[in-house]
Write an enzyme that holds these catalytic residues in place. Structure first.
Site, PDB file in Angstrom:
ATOM      1  N   ASP A 158       0.857  -1.174   0.000  1.00  0.00           N
ATOM      2  CA  ASP A 158       0.000   0.000   0.000  1.00  0.00           C
ATOM      3  C   ASP A 158       0.906   1.241   0.000  1.00  0.00           C
ATOM      4  OD1 ASP A 158      -2.335   1.653   0.500  1.00  0.00           O
ATOM      5  OD2 ASP A 158      -1.648   1.752   2.590  1.00  0.00           O
ATOM      6  N   ASP A 163      -0.288   4.981   0.818  1.00  0.00           N
ATOM      7  CA  ASP A 163      -0.597   5.995   1.833  1.00  0.00           C
ATOM      8  C   ASP A 163      -0.810   5.349   3.201  1.00  0.00           C
ATOM      9  OD1 ASP A 163      -0.560   7.622  -0.406  1.00  0.00           O
ATOM     10  OD2 ASP A 163      -2.735   7.540  -0.664  1.00  0.00           O
ATOM     11  N   ASN A 197      -5.338   2.552  -3.561  1.00  0.00           N
ATOM     12  CA  ASN A 197      -6.665   3.097  -3.865  1.00  0.00           C
ATOM     13  C   ASN A 197      -6.558   4.612  -3.946  1.00  0.00           C
ATOM     14  OD1 ASN A 197      -7.862   0.598  -3.753  1.00  0.00           O
ATOM     15  ND2 ASN A 197      -9.014   0.951  -1.857  1.00  0.00           N
ATOM     16  N   GLN A 198      -6.984   5.183  -5.060  1.00  0.00           N
ATOM     17  CA  GLN A 198      -6.977   6.641  -5.208  1.00  0.00           C
ATOM     18  C   GLN A 198      -8.381   7.099  -5.572  1.00  0.00           C
ATOM     19  OE1 GLN A 198      -4.437   8.722  -4.469  1.00  0.00           O
ATOM     20  NE2 GLN A 198      -3.228   6.966  -3.749  1.00  0.00           N
ATOM     21  N   CYS A 232      -6.125   2.357  -8.243  1.00  0.00           N
ATOM     22  CA  CYS A 232      -7.548   2.397  -8.585  1.00  0.00           C
ATOM     23  C   CYS A 232      -8.014   3.845  -8.496  1.00  0.00           C
ATOM     24  CB  CYS A 232      -8.357   1.531  -7.625  1.00  0.00           C
ATOM     25  SG  CYS A 232     -10.130   1.908  -7.717  1.00  0.00           S
ATOM     26  N   CYS A 237     -16.126  -1.105  -9.205  1.00  0.00           N
ATOM     27  CA  CYS A 237     -15.003  -1.497 -10.058  1.00  0.00           C
ATOM     28  C   CYS A 237     -14.367  -2.775  -9.512  1.00  0.00           C
ATOM     29  CB  CYS A 237     -13.961  -0.382 -10.126  1.00  0.00           C
ATOM     30  SG  CYS A 237     -13.025  -0.190  -8.602  1.00  0.00           S
ATOM     31  N   CYS A 283     -11.091  -3.065  -9.088  1.00  0.00           N
ATOM     32  CA  CYS A 283      -9.724  -2.825  -8.615  1.00  0.00           C
ATOM     33  C   CYS A 283      -9.619  -2.078  -7.291  1.00  0.00           C
ATOM     34  CB  CYS A 283      -8.920  -2.106  -9.690  1.00  0.00           C
ATOM     35  SG  CYS A 283      -9.667  -0.640 -10.419  1.00  0.00           S
ATOM     36  N   LYS A 331      -9.301  -1.883  -3.696  1.00  0.00           N
ATOM     37  CA  LYS A 331      -9.062  -2.840  -2.606  1.00  0.00           C
ATOM     38  C   LYS A 331     -10.203  -2.770  -1.588  1.00  0.00           C
ATOM     39  CE  LYS A 331      -5.144  -0.738  -1.736  1.00  0.00           C
ATOM     40  NZ  LYS A 331      -3.896  -0.324  -1.068  1.00  0.00           N
ATOM     41  N   ASP A 352      -2.037  -0.692   5.760  1.00  0.00           N
ATOM     42  CA  ASP A 352      -2.523  -0.179   7.046  1.00  0.00           C
ATOM     43  C   ASP A 352      -4.052  -0.194   7.137  1.00  0.00           C
ATOM     44  OD1 ASP A 352      -2.913   1.886   5.182  1.00  0.00           O
ATOM     45  OD2 ASP A 352      -2.788   3.420   6.751  1.00  0.00           O
TER      46      ASP A 352
HETATM   47 MG   LIG Z   1      -3.210   2.998   3.379  1.00  0.00          MG
HETATM   48 ZN   LIG Z   2     -11.056   0.676  -9.380  1.00  0.00          ZN
END
Ligand SMILES: [Mg+2]
Ligand SMILES: [Zn+2]
Length: 167
Positions: free
Chosen positions: A7, A9, A52-53, A90, A98, A100, A102, A128
């Protein structure tokens, strides 16, 4: 080839509340994170960032902002002598369904398309959040949970601790 799916962030760099991310220009690496990446490389792991974004899909961060930040992240690693890792992200809003975001398995599926030689049985996930734990569970990967006790996996204080424990 074994992979360390990490991961970003809250694992490699500092995380922020969602509303603040648009004003964050430079990554702040968490204590020991750079050394952890180097140690994982020495242990033979191919480093793959899975992040993940959803702020992009939810309109809180533009794609250009994400890309500029990601380039600075990569540049900071380069300056530390680290090869730039593969980054799978993502960009979709949460709840968009979606494949993707998580804990959905899509980001690792993307990585496996690029690197079919990854040996999942020897690979690990560090993150985390429970989304990271769920991603690991989808592939029965060894999981290290930073700052929380996963139901399946090892609790650690940092990426550095995970890197030391990783076989
Ligand atoms: Mg994180
Ligand atoms: Zn996605």
């Amino acid at each position: 080839m074994k992979a360390a799916f990490l991961d970003r962030d809250g694992t490699i760099i500092r995380d922020y509340p969602d509303a603040l991310w648009a004003s964050v220009s430079y990554p702040e690496f968490l204590p020991g994170a750079i050394d952890a990446l180097k140690l994982l490389r020495r242990k033979g792991y191919h480093i793959i960032v899975v992040t993940n974004q959803y702020l992009i899909g939810e309109g809180l961060l533009s794609f250009e902002q994400y890309s500029a930040f990601s380039r600075r992240f990569e540049q900071a690693l380069r300056l530390q002598g680290l090869a730039v890792p593969d980054i799978f992200y993502c960009p979709h809003a949460r709840g968009a369904g979606c494949a993707c975001c998580k804990p959905a398995p899509g980001l690792i599926h993307q990585a496996l398309q690029m690197y079919p030689q990854i040996a999942l049985s020897a690979s690990i996930v560090v993150g985390d959040s429970t989304g990271d734990e769920g991603l690991a569970a989808a592939f029965s990967l060894d999981f290290y949970g930073i700052g929380f006790t996963p139901s399946r996996g090892r609790p650690v204080a940092s990426l550095w601790e995970a890197a030391q424990l990783a076989p």
